[in-house]
Design a protein around this motif. Structure first.
Motif: not given
Length: 160
Positions: A69-74, A91-95, A104-108
């Motif tokens: 179960n991978l969460t990627w914060i970047d 920002n959310g689930i990416v397949r 994916c947890v993203y905010d530039g």
């Protein structure tokens, strides 16, 4: 629970520290882009993995996400696009590669440590000073120059 963090800068190291505060028994794996790849095949199947401020090559991200179960914060838009194939970071689930899912947890506009702070809900785990530290590191890492830049942000960064 396993945390993989970018070990080459304060943003990533702060992510690792936040993860360890939240999950004292969690395993932390430092990683930098110039090091040999971590042995993702040694991470147990079904494990929850939080990757912070760093990524692996796309094939390795897919391999890891297919077993864990991978969460990627970047907060790096270009690498998010390279891995996900999505023009604008999401920002959310990416397949990926069919059914392989990554959260994916993203905010530039925020640093990875700020995103990690929010994602792990650190408000109750840190003192006010701890949260202010994350905010100061985040402002510096994302070059958010404001009225506090000369008086707070730069002196704080130099002190670190």
């Amino acid at each position: 629970m396993i945390g993989i963090y970018h070990s080459a800068d304060l943003d990533g190291v702060t992510c690792g520290a936040l993860f360890k505060i939240k999950y004292p028994k969690g395993i932390l794996i430092p990683y930098d882009y110039h090091q040999p790849l971590i042995k993702i095949d040694e991470i147990p199947d079904g494990e929850t993995v939080v990757m912070m401020d760093v990524s692996l090559p796309k094939k390795d991200m897919i391999a890891l996400a297919s077993r864990c179960n991978l969460t990627w914060i970047d907060h790096h838009a270009a690498i998010m696009k390279t891995i996900t194939g999505i023009e604008y970071p999401y920002n959310g689930i990416v397949r990926l590669d069919g059914d392989v899912a990554i959260l994916c947890v993203y905010d530039g506009k925020q640093s990875a440590c700020e995103l990690t702070h929010s994602f792990l809900q650190m408000e109750e785990d840190l003192s006010v000073a701890g949260s202010l530290t994350v905010a100061a590191l985040g402002r510096y890492d994302t070059w958010r120059v404001d009225g506090n830049w000369e008086k707070r942000t730069l002196p704080f960064q130099y002190g670190m």
